[in-house]
Write a protein that holds these residues in place. Structure first.
Motif, PDB file in Angstrom:
ATOM      1  N   THR A   1      20.644 -29.886  15.277  1.00  0.00           N
ATOM      2  CA  THR A   1      21.067 -30.387  16.578  1.00  0.00           C
ATOM      3  C   THR A   1      20.899 -31.897  16.646  1.00  0.00           C
ATOM      4  O   THR A   1      21.692 -32.590  17.283  1.00  0.00           O
TER       5      THR A   1
ATOM      6  N   HIS B   1      25.254 -20.424  17.739  1.00  0.00           N
ATOM      7  CA  HIS B   1      25.880 -20.133  19.053  1.00  0.00           C
ATOM      8  C   HIS B   1      26.906 -21.139  19.575  1.00  0.00           C
ATOM      9  O   HIS B   1      27.644 -20.822  20.522  1.00  0.00           O
TER      10      HIS B   1
ATOM     11  N   SER C   1      14.751 -26.485  18.857  1.00  0.00           N
ATOM     12  CA  SER C   1      14.232 -25.267  19.491  1.00  0.00           C
ATOM     13  C   SER C   1      13.008 -24.819  18.683  1.00  0.00           C
ATOM     14  O   SER C   1      12.666 -25.422  17.672  1.00  0.00           O
TER      15      SER C   1
HETATM   16  O1  LIG Z   1      19.717 -21.006  19.801  1.00  0.00           O
HETATM   17  C1  LIG Z   1      19.012 -20.919  18.823  1.00  0.00           C
HETATM   18  C2  LIG Z   1      18.633 -19.605  18.262  1.00  0.00           C
HETATM   19  O2  LIG Z   1      19.063 -18.516  19.020  1.00  0.00           O
HETATM   20  C3  LIG Z   1      18.510 -22.175  18.159  1.00  0.00           C
HETATM   21  O3  LIG Z   1      17.509 -21.905  17.236  1.00  0.00           O
HETATM   22  C4  LIG Z   1      19.657 -22.903  17.506  1.00  0.00           C
HETATM   23  O4  LIG Z   1      20.052 -22.176  16.373  1.00  0.00           O
HETATM   24  C5  LIG Z   1      19.357 -24.364  17.200  1.00  0.00           C
HETATM   25  O5  LIG Z   1      18.302 -24.585  16.371  1.00  0.00           O
HETATM   26  P1  LIG Z   1      17.624 -25.982  15.939  1.00  0.00           P
HETATM   27  O6  LIG Z   1      18.587 -27.100  16.128  1.00  0.00           O
HETATM   28  O7  LIG Z   1      16.380 -26.090  16.728  1.00  0.00           O
HETATM   29  O8  LIG Z   1      17.302 -25.765  14.476  1.00  0.00           O
END
Ligand SMILES: O=C(CO)[C@@H](O)[C@H](O)COP(=O)(O)O
Ligand SMILES: Nc1ncnc2c1ncn2[C@@H]1O[C@H](COP(=O)(O)OP(=O)(O)O)[C@@H](O)[C@H]1O
Length: 498
Positions: A11, A82, A262
């Motif tokens: 992200t 997602h 996350s």
């Molecule tokens: O929405 C979720 C899992 O359901 C998050 O874990 C995303 O997949 C983003 O992850 P990071 O950017 O934190 O790795």
């Protein structure tokens, strides 16, 4: 010599990891890109930024390794889950991607629940949550009809990047599981869900295993990132599935903690019928015909980044955190809840917001920094508690993600989770998992497990300190009460948000 590349499309940044046959990192590079929050609760990114960042990261990693480009046999991906990428008939994005941490879709979630009733949990194995993809599709159709009318297919973030590298359209099961459109146990797009929302099957890309061959590099793209068209491209998986693979979570009894933007607590599942009644997510793993259950803290590392950005923008994480070891467990009675963009597990609530409770005139910045780390870890401990209440043994947890770079935080995890916490030698979980999918896809190993034996190396282990465990047990009870005590206040405050 031959090599593989793992791309971790996160992200905050995309990271490329170039690995040799022994699992040694020979080159790595990272390129960050912006997040757009046009309104409170919205979170978007530009798909083109991902593509440009990925090409540059590959170029830099190959240059850093100083190898012959034709020696790169395979490449694969780990992707933030997602996020909705809508493509028109010419395969161009019709708008920015709406990300996993965007919470604008509460109405659409209620609509999905009304329409599918119990079938939702039965088929998609997860409740309707704002972050998932189907609610985003319905939101665009309802609020941006002209934009939606131009869309003919949807992809997830890393699938779009892979499409631009190969010209081929696919989605792997581990990422498709996070859309609410997949029959998770049956491993097919669900007719029942598609028909209920009047979406044609052509709206969904072809499904593929995470280690499956998706194509080869398009010649001009290969040229742009310093590779040759001989490099094979393997599908890859959801970041959490890849994080699990990169941490060797490939059999029953193993648990992962990942603190990236996350945060997740993830447990491996062999049984596709395991039932947590939707309390935690249940998704297909990146290992064929395996699954995992997972609780999610929406703003884990993001809470710490927010704190740093807001109060210590000029400092590095290490500078910001250098004093936290001198603050005792409990941060002098200061408690933080990391609900700064809403929460998922165990409170699926888009309106809740964070709090600092118990501020005292004696508190210094280090107390606040430690309280933020503790609050994030308490939130993850709620997921550990769900697993324990369901009868799972959680005694050893492999910890990955940016948060695992700080030894004080790793000890804090051991103390709050009351479990042994193990760090990895190369803190590269999802990127390593992606590289392992390429290595297995390319036939270097007979199984992902065999690959993990060679590539995954445990480093330091942190054991719970009994005094800290006791302190944190007491505080966790208070932490759990903050949600119910602040929910109504936050509902009233919602009207004042930007
Ligand atoms: O929405 C979720 C899992 O359901 C998050 O874990 C995303 O997949 C983003 O992850 P990071 O950017 O934190 O790795
Ligand atoms: N040195 C550090 N010490 C503690 N936490 C860190 C450190 N560096 C980064 N982090 C945390 O890790 C997060 C980024 O983790 P990362 O796994 O790179 O995220 P993503 O894959 O979501 O982009 C940041 O938000 C920050 O909170």
């Amino acid at each position: 010599m031959s090599y593989v590349i793992g791309i971790d499309l996160g992200t905050s940044a995309v990271k490329a990891l170039l690995i040799d046959r022994d699992g040694k990192i020979r080159g790595e590079a990272s390129v960050s890109y912006p997040l757009f929050h046009e309104h409170s609760g919205w979170s978007e990114q530009r798909p083109e930024d991902w593509v440009e960042g990925t090409l540059q990261a590959i170029r830099d990693a190959v240059a850093a390794a100083g190898i012959e480009p034709s020696e790169v046999e395979g490449i694969s991906f780990s992707g933030q889950m997602h996020g909705l990428v809508l493509l028109d008939a010419d395969r161009k994005p019709v708008r920015n991607a709406i990300l996993w941490n965007d919470t604008r879709t509460t109405e659409q979630c209620r609509e999905i629940e009304r329409t599918l009733g119990e079938d939702l949990l039965h088929i998609a194995r997860n409740p309707a949550l704002e972050g998932f993809t189907l609610p985003k599709i319905l939101w665009v159709r309802e609020h941006e009809k002209e934009v939606f009318d131009r869309a003919s297919l949807f992809l997830l973030p890393k699938d779009y990047v892979r499409y631009r590298l190969t010209g081929e359209l696919h989605m792997d099961y581990s990422d498709a599981a996070g859309t609410l459109l997949l029959d998770v146990a049956g491993k097919v797009w669900s007719r029942r869900v598609l028909e209920a929302f009047d979406l044609p099957e052509s709206f969904c890309p072809a499904l593929i295993e995470s280690h499956g061959l998706a194509g080869t590099m398009l010649p001009d793209i290969a040229g742009q990132c310093g590779l040759t068209p001989v490099t094979k491209v393997y599908a890859g998986g959801a970041d959490n599935a890849c994080g699990a693979i990169g941490a060797g979570i490939l059999s029953e009894g193993l648990t992962l903690c990942s603190i990236g933007t996350s945060g997740v607590i993830l447990a491996y599942e062999n049984n596709r019928d395991s039932d947590y009644s939707g309390k935690v997510h249940f998704f297909n793993h990146g290992k064929e015909d395996a699954y995992y259950a997972m609780g999610v803290t929406l703003a884990a590392g993001y809470s710490l980044s927010w704190f740093k950005q807001t109060f210590a923008a000029e400092e590095s994480f290490n500078e910001l955190l250098k004093g936290v070891a001198d603050v005792k467990p409990g941060s002098g009675g200061l408690l933080f809840t990391p609900y700064i963009v809403g929460e998922r597990t165990p409170h699926a609530d888009a309106q809740i917001r964070g709090s600092f409770i118990g501020m005292d005139g004696s508190h210094k910045r280090d107390h606040f920094a430690r309280a933020v780390m503790e609050g994030i870890t308490f939130s993850l401990n709620e997921s550990v508690a769900v697993f324990r209440e369901a009868g799972k043994t959680v005694d050893t947890i492999v910890s990955i993600g940016g948060g695992a770079q700080n030894p004080v935080w790793l000890q804090m995890q051991a103390d709050i989770f009351d479990a042994r916490v193990v760090a990895l030698e190369n803190e590269q979980g999802p990127g390593l998992g992606a590289a392992m999918l390429a290595a297995y896809g390319a036939g270097w190993f007979a199984s992902l497990e065999e690959c993990a034996d060679r590539f995954v190396k445990h480093a330091s282990a942190y054991t719970p300190n009994p005094d800290a465990v006791e302190t944190y047990k007491g505080l966790f009870g208070i932490y759990r009460d903050v949600y119910s005590s602040t929910r109504e206040l936050n509902n009233r405050l919602a009207a004042y948000r930007g």
